[in-house]
Design a protein around this motif. Structure first.
Motif, short mmCIF file in Angstrom:
data_model
loop_
_atom_site.label_atom_id
_atom_site.label_comp_id
_atom_site.label_asym_id
_atom_site.label_seq_id
_atom_site.Cartn_x
_atom_site.Cartn_y
_atom_site.Cartn_z
N ALA A 76 0.83 -1.11 0.05
CA ALA A 76 0.12 -0.10 0.01
C ALA A 76 0.89 1.00 -0.04
N ALA A 77 0.45 2.22 -0.67
CA ALA A 77 1.11 3.77 -0.58
C ALA A 77 1.17 4.09 0.92
N VAL A 78 2.31 4.75 1.31
CA VAL A 78 2.40 4.96 2.66
C VAL A 78 2.62 6.44 2.64
N ALA A 79 1.69 7.24 3.29
CA ALA A 79 2.09 8.55 3.40
C ALA A 79 2.95 8.87 4.49
N VAL A 80 3.93 9.81 4.32
CA VAL A 80 4.83 10.03 5.46
C VAL A 80 4.97 11.64 5.42
N PRO A 81 5.50 12.13 6.42
CA PRO A 81 5.76 13.76 6.27
C PRO A 81 7.02 14.04 5.56
N SER A 82 7.12 15.32 5.13
CA SER A 82 8.07 15.64 3.98
C SER A 82 9.25 16.27 4.91
N SER A 83 9.15 16.73 6.04
CA SER A 83 10.39 17.06 7.10
C SER A 83 11.08 15.90 7.76
N ALA A 84 12.44 16.22 7.98
CA ALA A 84 13.03 15.21 8.41
C ALA A 84 12.69 14.69 9.82
N ASP A 85 12.61 16.02 10.66
CA ASP A 85 12.25 15.80 11.96
C ASP A 85 10.79 14.90 12.19
N GLU A 86 9.91 15.42 11.51
CA GLU A 86 8.63 15.07 11.62
C GLU A 86 8.63 13.35 11.18
N ALA A 87 9.23 12.89 10.18
CA ALA A 87 9.47 11.83 9.79
C ALA A 87 9.97 10.90 10.86
N SER A 88 10.98 11.37 11.47
CA SER A 88 11.68 10.63 12.79
C SER A 88 10.73 10.39 13.77
N ILE A 89 9.93 11.47 14.07
CA ILE A 89 8.96 11.30 15.20
C ILE A 89 7.96 10.13 14.79
N LEU A 90 7.44 10.30 13.27
CA LEU A 90 6.53 9.17 12.98
C LEU A 90 7.07 7.79 13.07
N ALA A 91 8.56 7.87 12.82
CA ALA A 91 9.17 6.42 12.70
C ALA A 91 8.83 6.07 14.35
N ARG A 92 9.11 6.69 15.28
CA ARG A 92 9.23 6.29 16.68
C ARG A 92 7.60 5.74 17.16
N GLU A 93 6.66 6.61 16.39
CA GLU A 93 5.18 6.65 17.01
C GLU A 93 4.63 5.23 16.16
N ALA A 94 5.04 5.10 14.76
CA ALA A 94 4.74 3.83 14.31
C ALA A 94 5.10 2.53 15.08
N ASP A 95 6.42 2.64 15.54
CA ASP A 95 6.89 1.76 16.19
C ASP A 95 6.18 1.39 17.42
N TYR A 96 5.56 2.44 18.28
CA TYR A 96 4.79 2.31 19.24
C TYR A 96 3.58 1.45 18.95
N TYR A 97 3.02 1.72 17.79
CA TYR A 97 1.66 1.38 17.47
C TYR A 97 1.74 -0.04 16.85
N GLY A 98 3.08 -0.65 16.65
CA GLY A 98 3.39 -1.99 16.04
C GLY A 98 3.24 -1.83 14.66
N LEU A 99 3.53 -0.80 14.03
CA LEU A 99 3.50 -0.77 12.62
C LEU A 99 4.96 -0.63 11.97
N PRO A 100 5.73 -1.83 11.76
CA PRO A 100 7.09 -1.68 11.27
C PRO A 100 7.08 -1.30 9.82
N ALA A 101 6.16 -1.32 8.86
CA ALA A 101 6.43 -1.08 7.41
C ALA A 101 6.02 0.37 7.50
N LEU A 102 5.26 1.16 8.18
CA LEU A 102 5.23 2.50 8.18
C LEU A 102 6.47 3.32 9.24
N SER A 103 6.93 2.48 10.08
CA SER A 103 8.13 3.06 10.52
C SER A 103 9.57 3.05 9.95
N VAL A 104 9.53 1.89 9.12
CA VAL A 104 10.63 2.01 7.96
C VAL A 104 10.35 2.77 6.88
N ALA A 105 9.27 3.16 6.51
CA ALA A 105 9.28 4.20 5.37
C ALA A 105 9.22 5.44 6.07
#
Length: 206
Positions: A76-105
């Protein structure tokens, strides 16, 4: 309500995810002892509010339930932020929710943006070398402890020595986490890039 940001969605959407389904049950039980469908109107989560937008979009677009086994978790197409800082935060948040594919993206996006903004200066080469050394030391220790299998560690070393941007960024993002969580993220990378020996670093198995 996530971190003070209000979202409106169906309980069925949240219940697709194991972590959110557990939070739904706990909130409903603490409120009235009834089932989530019957009683729960508002779920409050003490996490980053802005990042949850991408978590919700991911749940709507994919079949990932938090086990990494959803029918669309890798396609599936994965939407992520364009900012490096926001994407880094999303990586941690996705890890918390147990979504490794989103975390990797998200980690890949953060690495790409950070690399694009500093790649021509040459000033970060020393930091990158030190990051690779730290990462390889972690991989070696997990292999010795039997936490990650030898073949997976071999794949991870190839990615590390190849300066794979997403892996290096993820190593920085998760540096403050426990050993077990860092090992779990590294293992997810080894699985996601399982064809590295045949296809080359940075090209995931189809």
């Amino acid at each position: 309500v996530v971190g003070g940001t209000v979202y409106e969605t169906k309980q069925e959407t949240l219940a697709r995810n194991l972590v959110l389904a557990r939070l739904l049950r706990e909130e409903a039980t603490s409120s009235s002892g009834e089932s989530p469908r019957a009683s729960l109107k508002t779920l409050r989560i003490n996490r980053d509010g802005a990042s949850f937008r991408y978590v919700l979009l991911y749940l709507l677009a994919s079949g990932d339930d938090g086990r990494g086994e959803g029918k669309a978790s890798k396609t599936a197409a994965v939407a992520v932020p364009s900012s490096a800082d926001e994407a880094s935060i999303l990586a941690r948040e996705a890890d918390y929710y147990g979504l490794p594919a989103l975390s990797v993206a998200a980690a890949k996006k953060a690495a790409a943006v950070a690399g694009g903004s500093s790649g021509t200066s040459g000033g970060d080469s020393g930091d990158e070398v030190e990051t690779i050394r730290d990462l390889v030391r972690d991989i070696d220790s997990y292999e010795r402890a039997g936490t990650i299998a030898r073949d997976a560690c071999a794949q991870l070393r190839i990615l590390a020595y190849g300066s794979h941007p997403a892996l290096l960024m993820a190593h920085k993002v998760y540096s403050g986490e426990s050993d077990s969580r860092r090992a779990a993220r590294l293992l997810e990378f080894a699985r996601f890039y399982g064809a590295v020996s045949r296809a080359g670093p940075g090209r995931p198995k189809k």
